[in-house]
Design a protein around this motif. Structure first.
Motif, short mmCIF file in Angstrom:
data_model
loop_
_atom_site.label_atom_id
_atom_site.label_comp_id
_atom_site.label_asym_id
_atom_site.label_seq_id
_atom_site.Cartn_x
_atom_site.Cartn_y
_atom_site.Cartn_z
N VAL A 152 2.88 -11.95 -12.50
CA VAL A 152 1.67 -12.75 -12.26
C VAL A 152 0.46 -12.03 -12.88
O VAL A 152 0.49 -10.83 -13.12
N PRO A 153 -0.64 -12.76 -13.11
CA PRO A 153 -1.86 -12.10 -13.59
C PRO A 153 -2.33 -11.05 -12.58
O PRO A 153 -2.38 -11.30 -11.38
N SER A 154 -2.68 -9.90 -13.09
CA SER A 154 -3.11 -8.80 -12.23
C SER A 154 -4.58 -8.95 -11.86
O SER A 154 -5.40 -9.36 -12.69
N MET A 155 -4.91 -8.59 -10.63
CA MET A 155 -6.30 -8.64 -10.19
C MET A 155 -7.13 -7.55 -10.87
O MET A 155 -8.35 -7.65 -10.95
N CYS A 171 -0.31 -10.00 -0.94
CA CYS A 171 -0.27 -9.40 0.40
C CYS A 171 -1.54 -9.80 1.13
O CYS A 171 -2.36 -8.95 1.48
N THR A 172 -1.69 -11.10 1.32
CA THR A 172 -2.93 -11.64 1.89
C THR A 172 -3.18 -11.18 3.32
O THR A 172 -4.29 -11.31 3.82
N ALA A 190 3.50 5.36 -1.76
CA ALA A 190 3.37 5.17 -3.20
C ALA A 190 2.75 3.84 -3.56
O ALA A 190 2.45 3.59 -4.73
N VAL A 191 2.56 2.96 -2.56
CA VAL A 191 2.05 1.62 -2.82
C VAL A 191 0.94 1.28 -1.84
O VAL A 191 0.81 1.90 -0.78
N GLU A 192 0.16 0.27 -2.21
CA GLU A 192 -0.94 -0.16 -1.35
C GLU A 192 -1.19 -1.65 -1.57
O GLU A 192 -0.93 -2.19 -2.65
N CYS A 193 -1.68 -2.30 -0.53
CA CYS A 193 -2.15 -3.69 -0.65
C CYS A 193 -3.61 -3.62 -1.06
O CYS A 193 -4.45 -3.12 -0.31
N VAL A 194 -3.91 -4.10 -2.26
CA VAL A 194 -5.24 -3.94 -2.84
C VAL A 194 -5.96 -5.29 -2.86
O VAL A 194 -5.49 -6.24 -3.48
N ALA A 203 -5.52 -10.44 -2.63
CA ALA A 203 -4.85 -9.15 -2.45
C ALA A 203 -3.47 -9.14 -3.10
O ALA A 203 -2.71 -10.10 -3.00
N GLN A 204 -3.16 -8.03 -3.76
CA GLN A 204 -1.85 -7.83 -4.40
C GLN A 204 -1.33 -6.44 -4.07
O GLN A 204 -2.09 -5.51 -3.85
N CYS A 205 -0.01 -6.33 -4.06
CA CYS A 205 0.61 -5.01 -3.92
C CYS A 205 0.51 -4.28 -5.25
O CYS A 205 0.83 -4.85 -6.30
#
Length: 240
Positions: A152-155, A171-172, A190-194, A203-205
């Protein structure tokens, strides 16, 4: 230029008897090989995640970030490529054409991305190519990626570049626990909901990174470590 590793064992040439020469040749790193064949440069002949089709073997090593540069045919540094189905990273030569590839390999596009690597020539039937790993920069929007993510398009995209695409999920809820790669109870994730500027609807992982690591955290995902702004302050993530 690649130099084939040669091991020569010579018998004594004398009047007492005839001598013999035993030559054992090993493939160089990132060349195609046959199962069980010896490899140079500290690599092993392993079943490759990516091939021209079918089963193929490559003199390679497993990786999580940067791959050893063994002075290969390619003018580019080798690439660590993560298999989206297994999470296994393997090293491959990077290429623009077949001229960059060594014996027994061909330049091919990694499925779902715009990136090219030298893959072994496969045989023995058809093997479904693995999906791009979660958090990989991708090209086929709406295409499936590993760990049930989608291209998907990245934020966020690196500064000065057009909007890129990323294998991820929304990751709404704002909860990183729903992101692929999240380890419950781990002190360091190693990951975050941004969420861009605190907007949960966007929000995206994303994969976290350390700018001090010279992009080693993001290289296997064909992305760049960049600092982005969240409501709570700046964080560094891998962006396409």
């Amino acid at each position: 230029m690649k130099i084939r590793d040669l091991v020569l064992s010579m018998g004594l040439m004398a009047a007492f008897g005839g001598g013999c020469v035993v030559e054992v040749a090993s493939r160089s790193a990132y060349e195609g090989c046959s199962s069980g064949e010896s490899c140079g440069g500290g690599t092993l002949c392993s079943s490759a995640s990516f091939t021209t089709g079918g089963v193929g073997y490559l003199c390679t090593t497993n990786c999580t970030s940067v791959c050893p540069d063994f002075g290969t045919n390619s003018a580019y540094l080798p690439t660590c490529v993560v298999n989206g189905a297994t999470g296994l990273g393997q090293c491959y030569d990077t290429c623009a054409s077949n001229l960059d590839c060594g014996v027994g390999t061909r330049c091919a596009v990694i499925p779902g991305t715009a990136n090219q690597i030298c893959v072994p020539i496969g045989s023995g039937g058809t093997v479904q190519p693995p999906l791009a790993a979660a958090y990989t920069a991708c090209s086929n929007v709406s295409g499936a990626c590993g760990s049930s993510t989608t291209c998907v398009p990245s934020m966020f995209t690196r500064a000065g570049a057009p909007q890129g695409n990323l294998c991820t999920i929304a990751c709404t809820s704002g909860n990183a626990a729903m992101c692929p790669g999240y380890v419950p109870g781990a002190a360091i994730q190693a990951v975050e909901c941004v969420a861009p500027m605190g907007n949960p609807n966007a929000a995206q992982c994303m994969r976290l990174c350390n700018p001090a690591n010279a992009n080693r955290d993001c290289a296997p995902y064909f992305s760049t470590c960049a600092t982005v702004q969240m409501a709570a302050g700046p964080i560094s993530v891998c962006v396409p």
